[in-house]
Design a protein around this motif. Structure first.
Motif, mmCIF file in Angstrom:
data_model
loop_
_atom_site.group_PDB
_atom_site.id
_atom_site.type_symbol
_atom_site.label_atom_id
_atom_site.label_comp_id
_atom_site.label_asym_id
_atom_site.label_seq_id
_atom_site.Cartn_x
_atom_site.Cartn_y
_atom_site.Cartn_z
ATOM 1 N N VAL A 336 13.572 -29.077 6.428
ATOM 2 C CA VAL A 336 14.043 -28.602 7.737
ATOM 3 C C VAL A 336 15.310 -29.370 8.135
ATOM 4 O O VAL A 336 16.324 -28.781 8.535
ATOM 5 C CB VAL A 336 12.932 -28.748 8.804
ATOM 6 C CG1 VAL A 336 13.494 -28.561 10.215
ATOM 7 C CG2 VAL A 336 11.812 -27.736 8.551
ATOM 8 N N HIS A 340 19.238 -27.857 8.499
ATOM 9 C CA HIS A 340 20.070 -28.044 9.693
ATOM 10 C C HIS A 340 21.433 -28.607 9.290
ATOM 11 O O HIS A 340 22.485 -28.127 9.732
ATOM 12 C CB HIS A 340 19.388 -28.997 10.676
ATOM 13 C CG HIS A 340 18.390 -28.320 11.573
ATOM 14 N ND1 HIS A 340 18.720 -27.274 12.403
ATOM 15 C CD2 HIS A 340 17.061 -28.554 11.778
ATOM 16 C CE1 HIS A 340 17.648 -26.879 13.077
ATOM 17 N NE2 HIS A 340 16.625 -27.638 12.715
ATOM 18 N N PRO A 346 16.707 -23.327 10.022
ATOM 19 C CA PRO A 346 15.451 -23.196 9.261
ATOM 20 C C PRO A 346 14.445 -22.248 9.902
ATOM 21 O O PRO A 346 13.570 -21.718 9.230
ATOM 22 C CB PRO A 346 14.903 -24.631 9.228
ATOM 23 C CG PRO A 346 15.585 -25.346 10.333
ATOM 24 C CD PRO A 346 16.897 -24.687 10.546
ATOM 25 N N GLU A 347 14.613 -22.017 11.193
ATOM 26 C CA GLU A 347 13.725 -21.070 11.872
ATOM 27 C C GLU A 347 13.812 -19.673 11.227
ATOM 28 O O GLU A 347 12.844 -18.924 11.197
ATOM 29 C CB GLU A 347 14.146 -21.005 13.356
ATOM 30 C CG GLU A 347 13.302 -20.110 14.236
ATOM 31 C CD GLU A 347 11.867 -20.597 14.388
ATOM 32 O OE1 GLU A 347 11.644 -21.825 14.322
ATOM 33 O OE2 GLU A 347 10.975 -19.740 14.530
#
Lengths: 429, 169
Positions: A336, A340, A346-347
């Motif tokens: 994650v 970024h 990452p969502e």
């Protein structure tokens, strides 16, 4: 003649690649097929995103629903009719339930339900019981008839035999979708001798059972089911398309909620974003509507929405890697952070997904085990649970198989870039 | 967060200290969900009332991950699986969000009831869109072999009211 007994002047037949012909004599069935809610099923694919892997899998829930009806008709008219255990008064409710069991499915229903926290079974009930054309036709049989059909589908109908014909481990629904999905995907597994199974099905008070001489045909059916789940339904590339679809809907909702100004107003989605939709708005949705929005959203200024839509429409799907959440959940945290750093949210671009199946299970008295088993009826009338008699079925009984994958856009990770290399190493390592 | 829904189940078992029986686990989570606690598992009506395949799967995964310990008990006439949180599970719980304070109270009340009673309560709740008489009629149809008494029905409705009060805080 009472509407419920009314026959068409001439039998109608639908040509069908799986069952050859689908026969309709009952006026009620013909009228239900011609309602707008049933016709809507033509615009919803049976296998959602699977057509992006198996290009033949464009068949609709309309075809499947007719197929389930036809199997139910054959079970009743050529197998059960005249037998002491079968109540002929249940024929019409069983046929209507078979025809209408998937009525509430929405477009790409698995993804859509997940994002908007919906339940297609609830919509099936609503379409049957509220002011719709289907409701109007069923009410002509009797005022309580729509409720009876709804109860069979919800498994709350007093006659358990009727319920078991569309909801059990060997039912008309599964027998149609396994054969139909095998036919349209073009795979060689998924086939079994349905004619033989129909001939050996026997009605009992609580459920349908199988004459013992039909055991091998049922073994074949269970193994077909096992193969189809892992080779077709859980195909990782199809899952990748579904992951992207889910993320498109999430992104569109997020943008709406944060006041983003869409170049094309997402008119059909607004009531769902605001969680205040009516049945009419749900029925208005189908896969053509969703795909139209995805086309339009490819030109939105939001780069994530535009990219995800482009990926779905043009089949630039995410890559996948094996992922064991038990041992690797710490690694996920690290990924994650790296995503970024690499400018990938990452969502939307780092997604885990699991598939799981239990091909056959049996009931163990006194402990939670919810699947009513398949029973073989022996020559002396005794019932024996299938896996006790079949070594083949015993070998896979109660054995759940689960598969975890992690999905990511490999095309955005360039070899030679130290950060990207580190991400790829973690993903594939 | 990854495994957020898994964490909620570990938290649930942790607050219960121990859950005896898969059926009990299924019914407790369903009833908590109906009391608006944020469990996401999808339920359908099955043989013993509301049942979630997703919950079964999640619990199996949690056992495989080593966060829950499953113990098999042979009770003679029936067999039972009991669940507790492991040390690893307790560590994993540190990643979970703090639950609402009422959750613990509700779990304690649910855990003190029998599986049969929870089966009745959860099945009544499954039909909570209907009025009381219709709810009872439905339960009598789908649970015709369990022969619930009038007294059990009354107790179940009282219990639902009590839980609604507790869960609302």
């Amino acid at each position: 003649m009472a509407y419920q007994n009314e026959k068409l002047p001439e039998e109608k037949v639908f040509k069908d690649p799986v069952h050859r012909y689908i026969h309709v004599r009952d006026r009620v069935i013909w009228d239900v097929i011609n309602t707008r809610e049933f016709q809507r099923l033509r615009r919803i694919r049976q296998l959602g995103t699977t057509y992006l892997v198996f290009h033949g899998a464009e068949h609709s829930r309309f075809q499947h629903s007719l197929g389930v009806y036809e199997i139910m008709r054959r079970i009743i008219d050529t197998g059960f009719s005249g037998r002491e255990e079968w109540d002929e008064d249940q024929r019409l409710v069983a046929l209507c339930a078979a025809l209408l069991h998937d009525l509430g499915h929405g477009p790409f229903s698995h993804a859509f339900e997940k994002v908007f926290n919906l339940d297609h079974e609830q919509f099936t009930q609503q379409i049957l019981l509220e002011q719709t054309e289907v409701h109007e036709v069923l009410s002509r049989v009797a005022l309580d008839f729509p409720q009876k059909v709804a109860d069979v589908i919800a498994k709350t109908y007093p006659d358990k035999l009727v319920v078991s014909l569309i909801s059990s481990q060997i039912d008309a629904d599964r027998m149609d979708y396994l054969q139909r999905d095998a036919y349209y995907t073009g795979v060689s597994y998924g086939h079994f001798d349905m004619e033989r199974i129909l001939r050996v099905m026997r009605p009992t008070e609580d459920q349908v059972v199988i004459k013992d001489s039909g055991m091998h045909a049922v073994e074949d059916y269970i193994m077909s089911r096992y193969q189809m789940y892992w080779q077709v339904y859980f195909h990782p590339v199809s899952r990748s398309a579904e992951v992207i679809l889910i993320k498109i809907l999430h992104r569109a909702r997020h943008l709406y909620e944060t006041g983003y100004s869409f170049a094309q107003e997402p008119f059909h989605f607004i009531s769902f974003f605001e969680k205040e939709f009516k049945l009419k708005q749900y029925i208005a949705l189908d896969e053509s509507v969703l795909l139209m929005y995805f086309q339009l959203w490819m030109d939105e200024s939001d780069p994530i929405l535009a990219d995800l839509c482009d990926r779905f429409v043009n089949r630039r799907l995410f890559q996948y890697a094996e992922f064991d959440p038990a041992s690797q959940y710490m690694k996920f945290g690290e990924l994650v952070g790296l995503f970024h750093e690499a400018g990938l949210d990452p969502e939307y671009y780092l997604v885990t997904d699991s598939s799981s199946d239990l091909p056959y299970d049996f009931y163990r008295p006194g402990e939670e085990n919810e699947r009513v088993p398949i029973y073989l009826q022996m020559k002396n009338g005794d019932l024996r649970e299938l896996s006790r008699m079949s070594d083949v079925v015993d070998a896979i009984s109660g054995k759940r198989r689960t598969d975890h994958k992690i999905y990511y856009p490999e095309d955005r990770l360039v070899n030679g870039n130290p950060l990207h290399d580190k991400i790829l190493e973690l993903l594939k390592g | 967060m990854l495994l957020q829904e898994h964490a909620k189940i570990v938290q649930f078992v942790s607050l219960a200290c121990e859950v005896n029986g898969r059926k009990k686990m299924q019914k407790m989570v369903y009833i908590l969900k109906k009391m608006n606690f944020p469990f996401v598992e999808k339920y359908e009506l099955h043989m013993y009332g509301p049942y979630s395949e997703e919950l079964t799967l999640r619990v199996e995964e949690l056992c495989e991950m080593g966060f829950l310990a499953e113990r098999f008990e042979d009770k003679g006439s029936y067999k039972q699986y009991c669940y507790q949180v492991t040390d690893e599970g307790s560590m994993f719980l540190n990643t979970a969000e703090e639950p609402r304070t009422q959750l613990s109270d509700c779990i304690e009340r649910l855990n003190s009831k029998s599986s049969r009673f929870l089966e009745l309560v959860s099945t009544l709740l499954f039909f909570d869109q209907l009025d009381k008489e219709q709810q009872i009629a439905k339960v009598r149809i789908v649970k015709n072999k369990l022969n619930f008494t009038e007294q059990e029905m009354d107790q179940a409705f009282e219990f639902i009211e009590e839980l609604q009060l507790v869960s609302a805080g």
